[in-house]
Write a protein that holds these residues in place. Sequence first.
Motif, PDB file in Angstrom:
ATOM      1  N   GLY A 469       0.688   9.344 -37.125  1.00 20.57           N
ATOM      2  CA  GLY A 469       1.689  10.024 -37.942  1.00 20.57           C
ATOM      3  C   GLY A 469       2.615  10.851 -37.069  1.00 20.57           C
ATOM      4  N   VAL A 470       3.910  10.692 -37.276  1.00 22.42           N
ATOM      5  CA  VAL A 470       4.896  11.496 -36.542  1.00 22.42           C
ATOM      6  C   VAL A 470       5.830  12.160 -37.543  1.00 22.42           C
ATOM      7  N   ASP A 471       6.529  13.154 -37.065  1.00 22.52           N
ATOM      8  CA  ASP A 471       7.404  13.919 -37.951  1.00 22.52           C
ATOM      9  C   ASP A 471       8.853  13.690 -37.522  1.00 22.52           C
ATOM     10  N   LYS A 472       9.655  13.220 -38.457  1.00 24.97           N
ATOM     11  CA  LYS A 472      11.086  13.092 -38.152  1.00 24.97           C
ATOM     12  C   LYS A 472      11.820  14.015 -39.097  1.00 24.97           C
ATOM     13  N   LYS A 473      12.184  15.160 -38.593  1.00 27.86           N
ATOM     14  CA  LYS A 473      12.909  16.159 -39.381  1.00 27.86           C
ATOM     15  C   LYS A 473      12.193  16.467 -40.700  1.00 27.86           C
ATOM     16  N   GLY A 474      10.908  16.703 -40.617  1.00 26.90           N
ATOM     17  CA  GLY A 474      10.157  17.093 -41.800  1.00 26.90           C
ATOM     18  C   GLY A 474       9.721  15.939 -42.674  1.00 26.90           C
ATOM     19  N   VAL A 475      10.034  14.715 -42.266  1.00 26.00           N
ATOM     20  CA  VAL A 475       9.628  13.544 -43.053  1.00 26.00           C
ATOM     21  C   VAL A 475       8.570  12.772 -42.262  1.00 26.00           C
ATOM     22  N   GLU A 476       7.568  12.260 -42.988  1.00 27.91           N
ATOM     23  CA  GLU A 476       6.466  11.561 -42.324  1.00 27.91           C
ATOM     24  C   GLU A 476       6.851  10.130 -41.928  1.00 27.91           C
ATOM     25  N   TYR A 477       6.548   9.785 -40.678  1.00 22.43           N
ATOM     26  CA  TYR A 477       6.696   8.404 -40.206  1.00 22.43           C
ATOM     27  C   TYR A 477       5.420   7.988 -39.502  1.00 22.43           C
ATOM     28  N   TYR A 478       5.253   6.686 -39.368  1.00 22.89           N
ATOM     29  CA  TYR A 478       3.996   6.183 -38.813  1.00 22.89           C
ATOM     30  C   TYR A 478       4.241   5.110 -37.763  1.00 22.89           C
ATOM     31  N   GLN A 479       3.709   5.356 -36.563  1.00 25.88           N
ATOM     32  CA  GLN A 479       3.805   4.352 -35.509  1.00 25.88           C
ATOM     33  C   GLN A 479       2.563   3.472 -35.543  1.00 25.88           C
ATOM     34  N   GLY A 486     -12.640   1.061 -29.008  1.00 24.17           N
ATOM     35  CA  GLY A 486     -13.545   2.181 -28.734  1.00 24.17           C
ATOM     36  C   GLY A 486     -14.923   1.676 -28.350  1.00 24.17           C
ATOM     37  N   ALA A 487     -15.040   0.377 -28.102  1.00 28.38           N
ATOM     38  CA  ALA A 487     -16.350  -0.198 -27.782  1.00 28.38           C
ATOM     39  C   ALA A 487     -16.511  -0.318 -26.264  1.00 28.38           C
ATOM     40  N   GLU A 488     -17.470  -1.139 -25.840  1.00 29.61           N
ATOM     41  CA  GLU A 488     -17.736  -1.261 -24.400  1.00 29.61           C
ATOM     42  C   GLU A 488     -16.554  -1.878 -23.647  1.00 29.61           C
ATOM     43  N   ASP A 489     -15.675  -2.570 -24.379  1.00 29.25           N
ATOM     44  CA  ASP A 489     -14.466  -3.111 -23.756  1.00 29.25           C
ATOM     45  C   ASP A 489     -13.286  -2.166 -24.018  1.00 29.25           C
ATOM     46  N   ALA A 490     -13.528  -0.875 -23.907  1.00 31.31           N
ATOM     47  CA  ALA A 490     -12.539   0.143 -24.293  1.00 31.31           C
ATOM     48  C   ALA A 490     -11.169  -0.112 -23.666  1.00 31.31           C
ATOM     49  N   THR A 491     -10.158  -0.031 -24.504  1.00 34.32           N
ATOM     50  CA  THR A 491      -8.775  -0.147 -24.030  1.00 34.32           C
ATOM     51  C   THR A 491      -7.908   0.796 -24.847  1.00 34.32           C
ATOM     52  N   VAL A 492      -6.773   1.156 -24.256  1.00 34.64           N
ATOM     53  CA  VAL A 492      -5.820   2.021 -24.944  1.00 34.64           C
ATOM     54  C   VAL A 492      -4.844   1.123 -25.707  1.00 34.64           C
ATOM     55  N   GLY A 493      -4.649   1.425 -26.976  1.00 34.03           N
ATOM     56  CA  GLY A 493      -3.705   0.637 -27.769  1.00 34.03           C
ATOM     57  C   GLY A 493      -2.274   0.817 -27.291  1.00 34.03           C
ATOM     58  N   ASN A 494      -1.452  -0.227 -27.530  1.00 32.69           N
ATOM     59  CA  ASN A 494      -0.033  -0.168 -27.133  1.00 32.69           C
ATOM     60  C   ASN A 494       0.843   0.110 -28.346  1.00 32.69           C
ATOM     61  N   ILE A 495       1.827   0.979 -28.144  1.00 36.67           N
ATOM     62  CA  ILE A 495       2.735   1.301 -29.250  1.00 36.67           C
ATOM     63  C   ILE A 495       3.655   0.121 -29.510  1.00 36.67           C
ATOM     64  N   MET A 496       3.776  -0.233 -30.791  1.00 38.38           N
ATOM     65  CA  MET A 496       4.559  -1.406 -31.152  1.00 38.38           C
ATOM     66  C   MET A 496       6.061  -1.155 -31.102  1.00 38.38           C
ATOM     67  N   GLY A 497       6.467   0.031 -31.551  1.00 41.96           N
ATOM     68  CA  GLY A 497       7.905   0.310 -31.592  1.00 41.96           C
ATOM     69  C   GLY A 497       8.176   1.464 -32.523  1.00 41.96           C
ATOM     70  N   PRO A 498       9.372   1.545 -33.063  1.00 38.20           N
ATOM     71  CA  PRO A 498       9.719   2.669 -33.937  1.00 38.20           C
ATOM     72  C   PRO A 498       8.792   2.764 -35.149  1.00 38.20           C
ATOM     73  N   GLY A 499       8.672   3.968 -35.683  1.00 34.32           N
ATOM     74  CA  GLY A 499       7.762   4.203 -36.793  1.00 34.32           C
ATOM     75  C   GLY A 499       8.241   3.621 -38.115  1.00 34.32           C
TER      76      GLY A 499
END
Lengths: 551, 110
Positions: A469-479, A486-499
């Motif tokens: 969840g991100v905030d754009k001028k007081g309005v909720e957006y979601y990336q 989070g398992a034994e093959d742990a990896t960091v997720g990649n951001i897809m793009g704008p929310g």
Amino acid sequence: MYRYDEFDAQFVKERVSQFRYQVERRLAGELTEDEFKPLRLMNGLYLQLHAYMLRIAVPYGTLNAKQMRMLAHIARKYDKGYGHFTTRTNMQFHWIKLVDVPDILEELASVEMHCIQTSGNCIRNVTADHFAGATDEEIEDPRPLCEIIRQWSSLHPEFVFLARKFKIAVGATPHDRAALLWHDMPVEIVKNEAGEVGYRVYAGGGMGRTPYIALLMKDFVKREDILAYLEAVLRVYNQDSRRDNIHKQRIKILVNTIGQEEMQRRIEREFEEIKASGSLQLPQEELDRIKAYFAPPKFETLDDEMPIGSYDFENWKKTNIHKHRAPGYAIATISLKAIGQTPGDISHVQMDALADLMDQFGIDEIRVSHEQNLVLPHARKRDLPAIFARLQKLDLATPNSGLITDIIACPGLDYCDLANARSIPIAKDIARRFENLDRQHDIGELKIKISGCINACGHHHAGHIGILGVDKKGVEYYQILLGGSGAEDATVGNIMGPGFSAHDIGPAVERVVDTYVKLRQNGERFLDTYRRVGMEPFKNMAYLEQMYAAH
Amino acid sequence: MAATPALQVLTSNRLRDGAVVYWQAGAWVEYFKDADVFHDKPLADAALAAAMVFVKDRVVVNPYLFAVREEAGQIRAVEQREIIRCAGPSVRRDLGKQAKPSMEAFDVSI
Ligand code: SF4
């Protein structure tokens, strides 16, 4: 289960009376809010959107029936009848009055519970595999080590002023259920080539603004040296971490700034020094003493047959029942993810009823998982139909463990003072979209994790599909993030793009999942398909509607 | 287009129970609908300064001003955070200030 010794009981009692006095002084004007805030945080008390929030420690996620009843009682007497289990396996109450907190702490202490190590820049509540002591995969139960770490760290003078909070988890199985590598200091119980049990220690994992997977620090630490090694890691962190910038104070920043090898070298130097001083050896007798508290119940000799039941029961078995180490027993996951309900929330009625169920079926402990579910670690297989029937009546028998509707969501902007956006309504919306159980089974393992801000309490970086969840001028957006684990093959997720807007995020997730269903090959999970084909096809579909709208 | 005047409301949390409160004529009230709406900055700032006495007297903690706007003749908070504070959790309509039958509906659903 671990029982307080006299020292623990005295320590918690003193903490309660100290805090009672601190609250009195605050109300009498002898302490300002600035002076009081660090004191209340040391006792798990936050001021949030609607009231105070009290976070109660559930060490290594283990509760007995008496403690569960106490949580029900607190929910009823001091809150609004419900509580919320978090990804740190703690319980949060969101409607607490400051004036009640000393009494609550006193009631908690009567069942060996407290709020210590749930907040502030200290070593936080140590977590473990929620199947600990029950799964046949583990080398040994990780909880005795968790308890030893708790005792070593709670009052350690060197660790009362860490640069930031510090999270430790202990695992003992090849399959990681505790999001181990996302911790500041993961400890894995391993066996070396000679068959000796010891510990593999990592450092530098963490979520938040700058996510990192922990890096290996030492492949094998001998049993007796574990506290010396952990202390060496903490010392290097304490001495060398930055304290000038709140975003750079976690150990992950230190490890990734100086590099794995240099970190290993510095730890080794401290480790040798501590070892040479001869202090901090973990005597086998002490380990055995603690282990005795965690001895499994005496398993009966039982028929290993799994009962066959109704259509609903069979569905529940498919996902919520797991293999136990003893014949005739099973591990049962109690989903706190009923469709349309808040992930991790539980009412006082449900808590009391679960305590009764534990008593009736001779189950002396229940576990809280970091996925915000509960687990009955030692259920007799023959009791499962009766347990299931009871859970059904309590709306606690949702057959979705590990499926797409088993969503992690932090409290988000509905409760949390730090939030940018709401998490819970998004989780509910997505769960409803995928409510159909056949569709859930067809999709298979898919972990959605939602956080209402960059602090990442909802583990969004580790979601196969993460939502931030991100905030754009007081309005909720979601990336959207894809490909985290989070398992034994742990990896960091990649951001897809704008929310996406709150309205568009559910349909976008549905398009991402549909894309997976079209692209998957040979039994691939969502994560496998993402790893094979990359972001592009998912991204194209997720933003499709926006593209049409723009033309 | 003429700039709309910045409207503000003063809020805080009560020390003893953490409840959300609003400033009305030099005192604190529980409901947003009763709050004073400041149409000009000096007045809003003066109220905030006056509110600090209540901090010193241990009645409230951390008072601050937030933006509101007029919409169909009603005053509403601009930011989602304040909409939720004045109503209660959007996922538990039975709780918080919105649960009181006397309150008008706070439409904060997605
Ligand atoms: S992730 Fe952010 S919004 Fe969610 S509980 Fe944590 S601090 Fe609050």
